[in-house]
Design a protein around this motif. Structure first.
Motif, PDB file in Angstrom:
ATOM      1  N   TYR B  44      -1.433  -8.182 -27.587  1.00 50.65           N
ATOM      2  CA  TYR B  44      -2.094  -7.017 -26.977  1.00 50.65           C
ATOM      3  C   TYR B  44      -1.219  -6.365 -25.906  1.00 50.65           C
ATOM      4  O   TYR B  44      -1.662  -5.448 -25.218  1.00 50.65           O
ATOM      5  CB  TYR B  44      -3.435  -7.443 -26.365  1.00 50.65           C
ATOM      6  N   GLY B  45       0.008  -6.835 -25.750  1.00 52.52           N
ATOM      7  CA  GLY B  45       0.905  -6.203 -24.784  1.00 52.52           C
ATOM      8  C   GLY B  45       0.824  -6.788 -23.384  1.00 52.52           C
ATOM      9  O   GLY B  45       1.417  -6.233 -22.451  1.00 52.52           O
ATOM     10  N   PHE B  46       0.097  -7.890 -23.216  1.00 55.39           N
ATOM     11  CA  PHE B  46      -0.010  -8.502 -21.883  1.00 55.39           C
ATOM     12  C   PHE B  46       1.209  -9.390 -21.626  1.00 55.39           C
ATOM     13  O   PHE B  46       1.690 -10.069 -22.522  1.00 55.39           O
ATOM     14  CB  PHE B  46      -1.314  -9.323 -21.772  1.00 55.39           C
ATOM     15  N   PRO B 108      -0.126   1.223 -16.232  1.00 57.30           N
ATOM     16  CA  PRO B 108      -0.927   0.035 -15.934  1.00 57.30           C
ATOM     17  C   PRO B 108      -0.141  -1.258 -16.162  1.00 57.30           C
ATOM     18  O   PRO B 108       0.753  -1.305 -16.992  1.00 57.30           O
ATOM     19  CB  PRO B 108      -2.089   0.129 -16.930  1.00 57.30           C
ATOM     20  N   ARG B 110      -0.516  -4.929 -17.449  1.00 53.53           N
ATOM     21  CA  ARG B 110      -1.338  -5.901 -18.182  1.00 53.53           C
ATOM     22  C   ARG B 110      -0.695  -7.266 -17.995  1.00 53.53           C
ATOM     23  O   ARG B 110       0.456  -7.464 -18.352  1.00 53.53           O
ATOM     24  CB  ARG B 110      -1.343  -5.584 -19.674  1.00 53.53           C
ATOM     25  N   THR B 141      -5.607   1.205 -13.978  1.00 47.34           N
ATOM     26  CA  THR B 141      -6.193   2.286 -14.765  1.00 47.34           C
ATOM     27  C   THR B 141      -7.716   2.260 -14.661  1.00 47.34           C
ATOM     28  O   THR B 141      -8.321   1.197 -14.745  1.00 47.34           O
ATOM     29  CB  THR B 141      -5.779   2.227 -16.250  1.00 47.34           C
ATOM     30  N   THR B 143      -9.777   3.832 -16.740  1.00 48.94           N
ATOM     31  CA  THR B 143     -10.476   4.106 -17.995  1.00 48.94           C
ATOM     32  C   THR B 143     -11.149   2.855 -18.558  1.00 48.94           C
ATOM     33  O   THR B 143     -10.561   1.767 -18.554  1.00 48.94           O
ATOM     34  CB  THR B 143      -9.531   4.696 -19.064  1.00 48.94           C
ATOM     35  N   ALA B 145     -11.492   2.265 -21.483  1.00 48.23           N
ATOM     36  CA  ALA B 145     -10.741   1.816 -22.658  1.00 48.23           C
ATOM     37  C   ALA B 145     -10.065   0.482 -22.353  1.00 48.23           C
ATOM     38  O   ALA B 145      -9.901  -0.363 -23.232  1.00 48.23           O
ATOM     39  CB  ALA B 145      -9.697   2.860 -23.056  1.00 48.23           C
ATOM     40  N   ALA B 146      -9.672   0.278 -21.079  1.00 50.97           N
ATOM     41  CA  ALA B 146      -9.058  -0.996 -20.685  1.00 50.97           C
ATOM     42  C   ALA B 146     -10.076  -2.129 -20.752  1.00 50.97           C
ATOM     43  O   ALA B 146      -9.753  -3.244 -21.187  1.00 50.97           O
ATOM     44  CB  ALA B 146      -8.483  -0.883 -19.272  1.00 50.97           C
ATOM     45  N   GLU B 149     -10.672  -2.894 -24.414  1.00 48.64           N
ATOM     46  CA  GLU B 149      -9.532  -3.629 -24.960  1.00 48.64           C
ATOM     47  C   GLU B 149      -9.645  -5.122 -24.630  1.00 48.64           C
ATOM     48  O   GLU B 149      -9.375  -5.984 -25.467  1.00 48.64           O
ATOM     49  CB  GLU B 149      -8.251  -3.053 -24.351  1.00 48.64           C
ATOM     50  N   LEU B 288     -15.467   2.981 -28.761  1.00 49.62           N
ATOM     51  CA  LEU B 288     -14.074   2.543 -28.917  1.00 49.62           C
ATOM     52  C   LEU B 288     -14.003   1.242 -29.701  1.00 49.62           C
ATOM     53  O   LEU B 288     -13.140   1.056 -30.568  1.00 49.62           O
ATOM     54  CB  LEU B 288     -13.423   2.328 -27.538  1.00 49.62           C
TER      55      LEU B 288
END
Lengths: 500, 500
Positions: B44-46, B108, B110, B141, B143, B145-146, B149, B288
């Motif tokens: 997930y990019g963390f 952001p 992560r 961030t 949003t 959306a975070a 996620e 989402l």
């Protein structure tokens, strides 16, 4: 006003003095190296142990409180009525664990342990008060086969992490041989082991300074004493020239083969039973190691290894990296020691009264990782995630669908969740070391396509390509049907891997 | 004599009160579970972060010293002139790290973090003062959306560890909806947020007690107050019946679909802008999540989730395991919560003065591992090493050669290094859960063979086989040529795997 100001005084965002944080690949590469090492340990039959980070000061032993606050070397505090402290190594806790759980543990007990330890010492450059250790020990057997096994395991572990054979040496020595030398030169009496302790201490410290003071300096310390450059005089061990010769001979006893070295040592300790026993142990270990394929190209007897001779009771071993690296001034230097250990037979006795033989090794985690980095086996920049840019906030669900598809295909991916225009988003992707950025604006959406930006290639092209034709021939940005997003990203990443 | 006795008083081999050690599979299975989870986080990019275990008390914040010794909840000590403490969670250190390194971190940011935390609390059964946490947070961030996620990631992480879809639910709620309810019932005034704090506290605590006190008990607490069985009276929030009805309606607002639940919540918060914003956020998140395939079978809006509503500022989420297990008395019960998190927008502000939005989740490592054990996904006994017995001490080199061959073939193996006869050695092999014991005595050596004892099969045969013919047909011990040692051991282990 003054009161208000006081109220908003902000805490400082700082680690305590001597502590630090580890980010990204600093964490993953250390973990990967440790996983490789512990996999070797596991194959050798060693079981993991994770002991409590906090121990009673009483169990840690070395630091028993003789003052109100026992803060010498450890971080300690009073927990109700008992002093407790953070562990300063993984060996003292092993002794406590073995004494506490000995009825439930196999004997011999082979265990490995990995984790942070804490030292209440003055921090310095590159010297932190929290760091990792990685230990393996065998508790409960006196046979030097256990020591030999640990040397072989250390050799396998180093090779598994990426240190090639020839770039390291595991060096063996034995405390009993040194004790034999001490007997022969008359500073150790087996019938009265406490006598001559002060002179033995001077001899040990002199031996330990060979690197720094050279032959002449050590000879002075073994004899009358030594005056250093500042004029300070250090009292010597008062050995005769003949006696000093034996000590010097011990340190220089290394020959081309283990057998020749052992033969030389046997000469030097003639007349000492303990010395003869130490030479026998070295010979047995060399024999066992040769038999299982760990010859002198990997593990060899080297009497110049003195580190830890004062602490250990039998075999002592140390792993040295033999390749050169450049120091901060560009000068070549040897990398040096990355692991050391030996036999210590009395740690558990403190708790139970029974002597429990044990032997073990500790790898210097930070040093080995630095060595691997120097060899190009670690220290790589991590591949960042594919970044799906967010052109239109209202279409976040579409972008989330894209990253979900990529992730389900096993590709590391994220949506840009910050604020900012396309330039800022692409800059973010670059800072993340992202391989590919995905762009889908209004126009792309209408046509059912996405733009894929090969960020690594883009950077290389910008630096290297001279003509427009070349640029077109190998475009850093391409348009692909939305349905082919995953397949195309995978193809770009595969090409990147093949290129690098 | 008395003095001598005092001298030999031995330290106790015990962990400090509330601490414990972890052995063998307890370590490897936790590590495997955490590796699985962090692999999902990575996808997930963390990025990993390992912050210092020791923080300044000032940076930890909650526990600022208002007395000489700030030991409320943390382990703290004076380091020269500054109070420092062991971290009590991974969120407070994240806030410090982000404030300290914000110029070098992507935004952001992560990050995930795994490691022990320490609590200076009264220990109890199964309640330790050192335990693991596994956190993932997105900092920087606003949003939702975070938040969405992280809910999707939590869902993927649980499935990756072995919790099947259908056996867990990620439940969503939102603090702003609760604040909307508070506004509607007149205990929160957006123009004067500090007013009515006491009554809001009573409402929050009442909501939190729904499980324990039931509808009637909560209604009493929302109204005049409640007398418990012992006769003690708890002051109520003094809401009217109509106002209380709105609070009760909030907790019971869950409908069959997310849209229906949101519609019901929107009714309840009519008139509150904050409430409407909270409902919008829940709807956006559901949208989402649906778009990327995380429907209500995995993640759903459930206003009954109140854990952490007092702490978080926006979305709140919690993962619950929905399968039944048996408790210690054999009664079925729900496993319950294994992870929770939400949005907290002001943690970094303490340091920098700037509000930094953040959201994150923490997995209860021990609880999830217990759940996996209950599902048969963890808690297995580790396969021990092949044990080469040592019939003849003088032939240790031969035995070492055997284990080296086995290890080089990737087979976990060890030589018996303790003392004792064959019976003791085989007992040791059994205690190690060894699959195969290797025996080579004088006679075998002379004939160039070894005996292989299939220990697991032996145990099964001893228990199950009734006739001699069967015993011979599937022998638990076989003689094989020395040269075929590795091949035969491998065959026996493969057969064992196929059987189990």
């Amino acid at each position: 006003m003054a009161k208000d100001k006081l109220k908003v005084r902000r805490p400082r965002a700082e680690t305590p003095r001597g502590f630090r944080d580890y980010f990204g690949t600093e964490v993953t590469e250390r973990n990967r190296m440790l996983a490789t090492i512990t996999e070797v340990y596991h194959r050798y039959g060693f079981d993991p142990l994770e002991s409590s980070a906090v121990e009673t000061v009483e169990a840690l032993g070395k630091f028993l409180p003789d003052v109100d606050r026992p803060n010498e070397g450890v971080f300690a505090w009073l927990d109700e009525d008992a002093w407790v402290a953070l562990r300063y190594d993984l060996t003292a806790p092993l002794a406590r664990v073995f004494a506490q759980h000995r009825n439930d543990l196999p004997s011999p007990y082979r265990r490995y342990a990995v984790g942070p330890v804490w030292r209440n010492e003055k921090p310095g450059p590159g010297r932190f008060r929290q760091f990792y250790q990685c230990d393996a020990d065998t508790v409960g057997t006196p046979t030097v086969a256990a020591d030999a096994e640990i040397c072989a395991m250390l050799s396998d572990a180093l090779e598994a992490t990426g240190i090639p054979r020839g770039d390291y040496q595991v060096k063996l020595n034995n405390r009993k041989v040194l004790n034999g030398i001490m007997e022969v030169i008359g500073v150790l009496d087996p019938a009265d082991p406490d006598a001559h302790a002060a002179r033995r201490g001077i001899v040990l410290r002199a031996i330990d300074k060979l690197d720094r003071l050279g032959d002449a300096g050590v000879r002075a310390l073994l004899g009358e004493g030594r005056k250093d450059e500042s004029g300070d005089f250090t009292q010597g061990a008062q050995l005769s020239a003949e006696q000093a010769e034996i000590v010097m001979g011990f340190m220089a006893a290394k020959r081309d083969t283990g057998a020749a070295t052992a033969a030389r040592l046997r000469e030097l300790v003639t007349g000492s039973d303990t010395g003869a026993e130490g030479v026998n142990e070295l010979e047995t270990m060399a024999e066992l190691l040769d038999a299982s394929g760990y010859g002198p190209d990997r593990i060899l007897i080297d009497p110049a290894v003195v580190r830890g001779l004062g602490y250990y009771t039998g075999p002592v071993y140390e792993a040295e990296l033999t390749f050169e690296i450049r120091d901060e001034k560009g000068r070549p230097r040897q990398f040096g020691s990355v692991a050391g250990g030996g036999r210590y037979d009395d740690l558990v006795k403190r708790f139970t009264g029974q002597s429990v033989p044990a032997t073990g090794v500790s790898i210097g985690v930070d040093r080995l990782l630095a060595a691997l980095t120097a060899k190009g086996r670690a220290g790589m920049v991590a591949e960042g995630p594919v970044v799906v840019t967010a052109m239109d906030r209202a279409r976040m669900a579409d972008y989330q669908r894209m990253v979900a598809e990529l992730r389900n295909a096993g590709i590391r991916a994220e949506v840009f969740l910050g604020g900012g225009n396309m330039g800022k988003q692409l800059k973010y992707a670059d800072a993340r070391n992202s391989p590919v950025a995905v762009i889908e604006g209004e126009d792309e959406q209408a046509r059912g396509v996405v733009q894929l930006k090969d960020l690594a290639l883009g950077a290389r092209l910008a630096a290297a390509i001279e003509t427009n034709e070349e640029w077109k021939a190998q475009p850093a940005q391409m348009e692909v049907p939305r349905a082919e997003l995953v397949a195309e990203v995978r193809r770009m990443m595969a090409r990147r891997e093949a290129d690098s």
